[in-house]
Scaffold this motif. Structure first.
Motif, PDB file in Angstrom:
ATOM      1  N   VAL A  77       0.808  -1.217   0.000  1.00  0.00           N
ATOM      2  CA  VAL A  77       0.000   0.000   0.000  1.00  0.00           C
ATOM      3  C   VAL A  77       0.846   1.274   0.000  1.00  0.00           C
ATOM      4  CG1 VAL A  77      -1.630   1.384   1.349  1.00  0.00           C
ATOM      5  CG2 VAL A  77      -2.082  -1.038   0.958  1.00  0.00           C
ATOM      6  N   PRO A  78       1.830   1.433   0.887  1.00  0.00           N
ATOM      7  CA  PRO A  78       2.595   2.684   0.892  1.00  0.00           C
ATOM      8  C   PRO A  78       3.255   2.989  -0.453  1.00  0.00           C
ATOM      9  CG  PRO A  78       3.000   1.467   2.901  1.00  0.00           C
ATOM     10  CD  PRO A  78       2.249   0.535   1.993  1.00  0.00           C
ATOM     11  N   ALA A  79       3.873   1.972  -1.068  1.00  0.00           N
ATOM     12  CA  ALA A  79       4.526   2.195  -2.357  1.00  0.00           C
ATOM     13  C   ALA A  79       3.499   2.478  -3.446  1.00  0.00           C
ATOM     14  CB  ALA A  79       5.370   0.980  -2.737  1.00  0.00           C
ATOM     15  N   LEU A  84       0.788  10.126  -4.281  1.00  0.00           N
ATOM     16  CA  LEU A  84      -0.601  10.506  -4.515  1.00  0.00           C
ATOM     17  C   LEU A  84      -1.156  11.153  -3.256  1.00  0.00           C
ATOM     18  CD1 LEU A  84      -1.835   7.251  -6.307  1.00  0.00           C
ATOM     19  CD2 LEU A  84      -1.074   9.385  -7.365  1.00  0.00           C
ATOM     20  N   THR A  85      -1.160  12.462  -3.234  1.00  0.00           N
ATOM     21  CA  THR A  85      -1.582  13.186  -2.029  1.00  0.00           C
ATOM     22  C   THR A  85      -2.794  14.077  -2.266  1.00  0.00           C
ATOM     23  OG1 THR A  85      -0.012  14.964  -2.531  1.00  0.00           O
ATOM     24  CG2 THR A  85       0.747  13.195  -1.074  1.00  0.00           C
ATOM     25  N   ASP A  86      -3.103  14.392  -3.513  1.00  0.00           N
ATOM     26  CA  ASP A  86      -4.186  15.334  -3.809  1.00  0.00           C
ATOM     27  C   ASP A  86      -5.457  14.568  -4.166  1.00  0.00           C
ATOM     28  OD1 ASP A  86      -5.642  17.577  -4.374  1.00  0.00           O
ATOM     29  OD2 ASP A  86      -4.816  17.847  -6.379  1.00  0.00           O
ATOM     30  N   SER A 121      -6.414   7.263   6.528  1.00  0.00           N
ATOM     31  CA  SER A 121      -5.415   8.174   7.096  1.00  0.00           C
ATOM     32  C   SER A 121      -4.237   8.389   6.148  1.00  0.00           C
ATOM     33  CB  SER A 121      -4.907   7.637   8.441  1.00  0.00           C
ATOM     34  OG  SER A 121      -4.034   6.526   8.270  1.00  0.00           O
ATOM     35  N   LEU A 122      -4.021   7.425   5.237  1.00  0.00           N
ATOM     36  CA  LEU A 122      -2.941   7.544   4.252  1.00  0.00           C
ATOM     37  C   LEU A 122      -3.377   8.299   3.005  1.00  0.00           C
ATOM     38  CD1 LEU A 122      -1.545   3.873   4.371  1.00  0.00           C
ATOM     39  CD2 LEU A 122      -0.720   5.882   5.631  1.00  0.00           C
ATOM     40  N   MET A 123      -4.687   8.589   2.905  1.00  0.00           N
ATOM     41  CA  MET A 123      -5.232   9.215   1.702  1.00  0.00           C
ATOM     42  C   MET A 123      -6.048  10.435   2.104  1.00  0.00           C
ATOM     43  SD  MET A 123      -6.484   5.655  -0.089  1.00  0.00           S
ATOM     44  CE  MET A 123      -6.443   6.188  -1.799  1.00  0.00           C
ATOM     45  N   PRO A 124      -5.412  11.457   2.673  1.00  0.00           N
ATOM     46  CA  PRO A 124      -6.160  12.619   3.149  1.00  0.00           C
ATOM     47  C   PRO A 124      -6.954  13.265   2.021  1.00  0.00           C
ATOM     48  CG  PRO A 124      -3.790  13.079   3.048  1.00  0.00           C
ATOM     49  CD  PRO A 124      -3.954  11.616   2.858  1.00  0.00           C
ATOM     50  N   GLY A 125      -8.221  13.530   2.300  1.00  0.00           N
ATOM     51  CA  GLY A 125      -9.097  14.140   1.303  1.00  0.00           C
ATOM     52  C   GLY A 125      -9.909  13.139   0.516  1.00  0.00           C
TER      53      GLY A 125
END
Length: 205
Positions: A77-79, A84-86, A121-125
């Motif tokens: 998942v992290p990789a 991808l933050t937006d 929590s890893l994908m804010p928004g």
């Protein structure tokens, strides 16, 4: 929302889960963008097999779809999410299970947090909806167009509008969406070690 609405569906991951959902989505008239960690070129043969309305893209391109399906092993998942933050309110269907390398004997201890809460929590928004993680894909693949009822796909999420969209999508695949509530409660029933894992239920009528 029209039950006949079509979506663009992006997959982060292109393994068995993503491919099974992609095939059903394409049959239902949706467009699919597949992505994996090796780049679009590695998916050329698969896309050719899937035919019209299927394409390969980067994870960033897949993440811009109407519906984004996160379908990778927990350790990946992290990789897979990478930079991808937006997410900007996009709907993400979390099809992961918190098993190390898909080993049911090696559940990841998240304390009081559910797997999907951790994913969120890893994908804010992002508007995360848990779905498709409790069922075996070989059962899902055989269940479309069955005449004795529809295979139930449980889902849970904290955003009502996102759940309506995911429910519409599941219904379009000729599967039966069943809402279990919020990620905190419904997600706990659905996650690794929960009572709904590997439980296959058919809804009659």
């Amino acid at each position: 929302m029209s039950p006949n609405q079509t979506f663009t569906v992006g997959t982060i991951g292109a393994g068995n889960v993503a491919q099974t959902i992609a095939r059903l989505a394409l049959a239902a008239g949706h467009q699919v963008i597949l992505s994996n960690g090796r780049g679009p070129e590695s998916l050329a043969e698969l896309v050719s097999q899937l035919g019209a309305n299927a394409s390969a893209g980067t994870a960033a391109e897949a993440a811009r779809a109407d519906l984004v399906i996160l379908a990778v092993g927990w350790d990946q998942v992290p990789a897979a999410l990478g930079d991808l933050t937006d997410w900007d309110g996009r709907i993400v269907i979390d099809a992961t299970n918190q098993w190390h390398h898909h080993d049911p004997a090696a559940e990841v201890d998240l304390g009081d947090q559910t797997g999907s809460e951790h994913i969120a929590s890893l994908m804010p928004g992002a508007r995360v909806v848990k779905a498709f993680n409790t069922v075996f894909m070989e059962v899902v693949a055989k269940s479309a167009h069955r005449s004795d009822g529809r295979l139930v796909i449980f889902f849970a999420g904290d955003d009502t509008d996102a759940k309506v969209t995911v429910s519409t999508f599941i219904d379009s695949l000729e599967l039966a969406p069943v809402d279990l509530g919020e990620l905190r409660q419904g997600g706990r029933f659905m996650q690794a070690g929960g009572p709904l894992i590997a439980l296959h239920v058919v809804k009659i009528a």
